[in-house]
Design a protein around this motif. Sequence first.
Motif, PDB file in Angstrom:
ATOM      1  N   UNK A 145       0.831  -1.214   0.000  1.00 27.96           N
ATOM      2  CA  UNK A 145       0.000   0.000   0.000  1.00 27.96           C
ATOM      3  C   UNK A 145       0.861   1.259   0.000  1.00 27.96           C
ATOM      4  N   UNK A 146       1.902   1.293   0.881  1.00 27.07           N
ATOM      5  CA  UNK A 146       2.713   2.519   0.934  1.00 27.07           C
ATOM      6  C   UNK A 146       3.521   2.702  -0.348  1.00 27.07           C
ATOM      7  N   UNK A 147       3.915   1.580  -0.988  1.00 20.83           N
ATOM      8  CA  UNK A 147       4.678   1.698  -2.241  1.00 20.83           C
ATOM      9  C   UNK A 147       3.773   2.254  -3.344  1.00 20.83           C
ATOM     10  N   UNK A 148       2.550   1.720  -3.459  1.00 23.27           N
ATOM     11  CA  UNK A 148       1.611   2.230  -4.477  1.00 23.27           C
ATOM     12  C   UNK A 148       1.287   3.693  -4.192  1.00 23.27           C
ATOM     13  N   UNK A 153       0.804   5.231 -10.226  1.00 23.17           N
ATOM     14  CA  UNK A 153       0.901   4.361 -11.400  1.00 23.17           C
ATOM     15  C   UNK A 153       0.577   2.916 -11.048  1.00 23.17           C
ATOM     16  N   UNK A 154       0.978   2.030 -11.958  1.00 18.63           N
ATOM     17  CA  UNK A 154       0.721   0.603 -11.750  1.00 18.63           C
ATOM     18  C   UNK A 154       2.022  -0.032 -11.281  1.00 18.63           C
ATOM     19  N   UNK A 155       1.994  -0.784 -10.190  1.00 14.14           N
ATOM     20  CA  UNK A 155       3.241  -1.410  -9.731  1.00 14.14           C
ATOM     21  C   UNK A 155       3.089  -2.913  -9.540  1.00 14.14           C
ATOM     22  N   UNK A 156       4.156  -3.597  -9.910  1.00 18.18           N
ATOM     23  CA  UNK A 156       4.323  -5.042  -9.675  1.00 18.18           C
ATOM     24  C   UNK A 156       5.173  -5.113  -8.424  1.00 18.18           C
TER      25      UNK A 156
END
Length: 313
Positions: A145-148, A153-156
Motif C-alpha cells: 500500500x505505501x509503495x503504491x 501508477x501501476x506497480x508489480x
Amino acid sequence: MSVGKGRGKSILFGEHFVVYGIPSLAAGIDAVTIAHVSRGKSLGWTLDDQRPAVPGYKEKKMDEQKESINNVLNFLDIDTSKNGIHIEYGGDLICASGFGASAASCVSLARALSEEFNLGLSDEKVNEAAYEGEKGYHGTPSGLDNTASTYGGLVWYIRDLEGGPPKFKPIKLKEPVNLVIASTGITASTTEVVGDVRAKKDANPEWFEKISKEYENLVHEALTSLENQDLVKVGQLMNRNHELLQDITVSCKELDDLVKIARDNGALGAKMTGTGRGGNMIAITVDESARDTVAKALEEGGAAFVIKTTFGA
Ligand code: MEV
C-alpha cells in the motif's frame, strides 16, 4: 507551513497473498491525502483530521493512527518534545477500507515533515517512513500500500520475507484501463483479517499452499494479459482471483453482491480489493460507456459510493 501528498490505491491482484512474498499488482488512483505540517504552539503533536470518511472509520482507526504518526516521527528522528508540531490532514481521498487511506496519510505526512524540517527525503526514504507508519495500523504490512501510494501508477510488487527491501517495478500500459471502485461502506480491521488468514494458513498449510500456487500462476498471467491489453482475459483472472479470496474467507456477502452486480451489468471482470470483509470491490470495463453503466448499477444496487477512474497509462 509545509505540504505533502500521498495517493490512494487499489489492489488489482494479490491482496493477502502478497503478505507471503507472492507477487501482486496495485494501481495508484487519482485521489490524494494532503498533509499540512506547521510548528505547534505547544510541545508534542496535535492533529486536525479533515479527510472525508465513511461513518465510523476515523473512530475505529484512532488508536492505530496515533501509533502510526509516532512511528513516522520516530523513524525520521523528529523529537516533538523539543519541537511541537501541528498536523492537518485533508484532500479528496475518502477514508474507507480498501483505498489505502492509512498508507496515503503516512506518505503525505513523511513528505510534509521532510519539507518542514529540510530533510530532503527521496521517494525511497518517504516510502520507508510510510512503511514504519503502516506498522501502526497493521503490525506486519506487506509494504504494497505505501509503495503504491508513494510512486502512483501501476506497480508489480514482491515483499522480501527476510525483511530486506521489496522488489517492485512500475508497469506502463499501452492504453489506460477503465476501472470502477465501489465501497461497501464497511470498515474492516486489516490486523484482524490478516491475522485470521495467517491462523487458517498455519492450521492447514497444504490447503493454503494449493490456493497460493494457483494465485501465483494467475498473477503472472494477469501481468502478461495487461501488457498485451487483453482485457477479456484480465477480467476472467479477476473473477478467479475473487473466488480464491472467497476460499480464504476474506470476502463477504456485501462484496459478493457488488461483484455480481458489476458482472451482470457488463463488467469484464470484478473482484474484492484490499483487506476484504468490507471495504471495496473493483471492476474493469471495455470502455467509458460500459464503465458508466456498471457504476450506475452499483450505485443503485447499494454501494456506499462509487468512483470511476483509470489505471496503467
Ligand atoms: C491491505 O490493503 C492489503 C493486505 O494484503 C495487507 C498487506 O498487504 O499488508 C490485506
